[in-house]
Design an enzyme around this catalytic site. Structure first.
Site, PDB file in Angstrom:
ATOM      1  N   HIS A  60       0.841  -1.199   0.000  1.00 20.38           N
ATOM      2  CA  HIS A  60       0.000   0.000   0.000  1.00 20.38           C
ATOM      3  C   HIS A  60       0.875   1.248   0.000  1.00 20.38           C
ATOM      4  O   HIS A  60       2.102   1.155   0.150  1.00 20.38           O
ATOM      5  CB  HIS A  60      -0.976  -0.017   1.182  1.00 20.38           C
ATOM      6  CG  HIS A  60      -0.364   0.057   2.541  1.00 20.38           C
ATOM      7  ND1 HIS A  60       0.582  -0.843   3.004  1.00 20.38           N
ATOM      8  CD2 HIS A  60      -0.558   0.936   3.569  1.00 20.38           C
ATOM      9  CE1 HIS A  60       0.920  -0.523   4.241  1.00 20.38           C
ATOM     10  NE2 HIS A  60       0.248   0.555   4.600  1.00 20.38           N
ATOM     11  N   ASP A  64       5.855   4.332   4.995  1.00 20.91           N
ATOM     12  CA  ASP A  64       6.761   3.351   5.596  1.00 20.91           C
ATOM     13  C   ASP A  64       6.790   2.022   4.829  1.00 20.91           C
ATOM     14  O   ASP A  64       7.519   1.101   5.202  1.00 20.91           O
ATOM     15  CB  ASP A  64       6.433   3.125   7.090  1.00 20.91           C
ATOM     16  CG  ASP A  64       4.986   2.721   7.328  1.00 20.91           C
ATOM     17  OD1 ASP A  64       4.114   3.109   6.534  1.00 20.91           O
ATOM     18  OD2 ASP A  64       4.720   2.019   8.324  1.00 20.91           O
ATOM     19  N   HIS A  65       6.019   1.944   3.753  1.00 20.02           N
ATOM     20  CA  HIS A  65       6.022   0.734   2.919  1.00 20.02           C
ATOM     21  C   HIS A  65       6.472   1.037   1.494  1.00 20.02           C
ATOM     22  O   HIS A  65       6.542   0.122   0.668  1.00 20.02           O
ATOM     23  CB  HIS A  65       4.626   0.103   2.881  1.00 20.02           C
ATOM     24  CG  HIS A  65       4.208  -0.415   4.219  1.00 20.02           C
ATOM     25  ND1 HIS A  65       4.161  -1.769   4.514  1.00 20.02           N
ATOM     26  CD2 HIS A  65       3.866   0.220   5.372  1.00 20.02           C
ATOM     27  CE1 HIS A  65       3.782  -1.923   5.773  1.00 20.02           C
ATOM     28  NE2 HIS A  65       3.597  -0.726   6.314  1.00 20.02           N
ATOM     29  N   HIS A 140      -7.325  -1.842   5.530  1.00 24.04           N
ATOM     30  CA  HIS A 140      -6.524  -0.840   6.223  1.00 24.04           C
ATOM     31  C   HIS A 140      -7.115   0.529   5.905  1.00 24.04           C
ATOM     32  O   HIS A 140      -8.154   0.613   5.253  1.00 24.04           O
ATOM     33  CB  HIS A 140      -5.059  -0.980   5.756  1.00 24.04           C
ATOM     34  CG  HIS A 140      -4.075  -0.222   6.581  1.00 24.04           C
ATOM     35  ND1 HIS A 140      -4.119  -0.161   7.941  1.00 24.04           N
ATOM     36  CD2 HIS A 140      -2.982   0.512   6.219  1.00 24.04           C
ATOM     37  CE1 HIS A 140      -3.114   0.579   8.380  1.00 24.04           C
ATOM     38  NE2 HIS A 140      -2.409   1.007   7.355  1.00 24.04           N
TER      39      HIS A 140
END
Lengths: 301, 301
Positions: A60, A64-65, A140
């Site tokens: 996603h 932080d990803h 999410h």
């Protein structure tokens, strides 16, 4: 199969922890899963050859990803990469990356393919002779997918002693591996199960981050060998897990149990906790076979 | 004035070197200059308080100067920053950052102001009572500005002994600091130069990266106290400096000499060189007072 955790902490990169990124080695392929800021340095630190990474799966578009992706793509370019690169991720990822490359006046010398996802049903995103990759739709705050990686061992293993005993020529080996029976020169039919062994079990790895506790993923990951499931919080912060659409350690263990996973790898810890052993302690009240992810950890699957 | 080098190497972040970013402490302000990937971790490593950074100056939109910005802005958000943040940089920077925040469904709780630049003439981009910041238009492959930071010490310093001798009340001190003469109660006029000292010299710092050798910047940086000038290559690779629109060590020293700079800080070294001392050796054939930037180095200006 080997999993190398490059980063497994939530939210912000720090001197001692890295945001989410991991490398799955499966059937001699290296799959990069998520790419938080600093991933390229983590790859160098763990001596993972850039040229071996041809497929990148992004769950996603939270920073932080994913904030390390544009830098990695740029570095591949500066290093004169020639191999094609495939990026799988949410719709919109292509424009975000290309806008940044365009602003810097840069163009990759290699082919860069984006496979944009928008389905809320599980779908196959990659398949070759040896591996299949499916999405695991997660819940999410924004559109998110986990990924299920599965080996394909359709070929049976040759029983060398048996084929020599029957004097079978090598040109028939592929037929035997594919499950075929063999007729000898004298007309005798030799059943395949006398000439070969069952294929190795098809191992599987499911990556599930970030997500709220969500049982609708159970049919997709049923019986998975290794389940990486986020556990951002402990039960003491269950209200925060709810609010931010994350999972507690206990909830992650419950998913592992209900999915009949063999092993649970936990990660995506909130940086508020000083001691990640607490996650294991909480999860073990529900599920036994637990590995705590940590930056730099190599896990044989 | 103090300069902290967070990163000063060209192109790709590595385990041992960081891309361009530096913090200038001037008149109790912290100015962040450029923000390559990993800058937020470097800030943490060098214990620079995030809350003290209110102004970020970006030279250009190449990744090694800017890919850490979106992550830093996001981290400020996660840490519940309240202070306004001002970002100065090339036109287009606002859209690039906001698109990424939007894709992640994130909105800063603090005011985020972008000051987009597109002029090819030097212009004032920041000014308060104590500091003035001007652009230094550079010549690179894409639109690029350096920045000139200059103290404003317009106030004279009070001569305490003298004001006590003349029995001057404190309510007149500001007038004296501003250069005014004072009439005593008996009608005597006391000239300002008897009551105050000249202001401290106005120190200045010029940041010039990335650029080809370009003498048109000389009038802007004339007499600067400290000049940071990129020196990506040595003269042996002058053809690469030309081709990629960078500068050699010798060329950087020539600019420092012709600008009558007091000190030259060199940086933005290509990672092809194992030993940065070579840059100093080459530059010292032209200019004496040289400091080699290096990651983590603090330089008092």
């Amino acid at each position: 199969m080997k999993l190398t955790i490059l980063g497994c902490y939530a939210a912000t990169p720090r001197t001692i922890t890295n945001p989410t990124s991991q490398v799955l080695e499966i059937k001699n392929q290296m799959f990069l899963i998520d790419c938080g800021e600093g991933t390229q340095v983590q790859l160098r630190k763990h001596k993972i050859k850039f040229s071996r990474i041809n497929h990148i799966f992004i769950s996603h578009l939270h920073g932080d990803h994913f904030y390390g992706l544009v830098g990695l793509i740029s570095t591949f370019m500066l290093l004169n990469r020639v191999n094609d690169l495939h990026v799988y991720g949410p719709k919109g990822i292509k424009e975000l990356i290309l806008m940044q490359l365009k602003a810097s006046g840069s163009y990759t010398g290699y082919n860069l393919y984006f496979h944009e996802l928008e389905s809320t049903e599980s779908e196959i995103v990659f398949e070759d002779e040896k591996v299949i990759v499916k999405t695991i739709p997660l819940k999410h705050r924004i559109y998110t997918n986990g990924y299920l990686f599965k080996e394909k061992n359709s070929k049976r293993k040759l029983n060398i002693e048996a084929v020599e005993k029957y004097n079978i020529e090598t040109c028939y080996y592929q037929k035997i591996k594919s499950g075929g029976d063999i007729t000898l020169e004298d007309g005798t039919l030799v059943s395949n199960n006398l000439l070969s062994f069952n294929p190795e079990p098809e191992r599987s790895y499911a990556f599930c981050s970030d997500t709220v506790y969500n049982e609708t993923i159970l049919p997709i990951i049923e019986g998975v060998d290794t389940l990486y499931h986020e556990s951002t919080f402990l039960e003491t912060e269950a209200h925060l897990a709810d609010k931010t659409m994350h999972t507690t350690a206990k909830q992650a263990a419950t998913i592992a149990k209900k999915a009949n996973a063999k092993t649970l790898v936990m990660g995506h810890y909130s940086t508020r906790y000083g001691n990640i052993e607490l996650f294991k302690e909480e999860a073990q009240t529900i599920f036994d076979n637990i590995i705590l992810a940590d930056d730099g950890k190599e896990i044989k699957l």
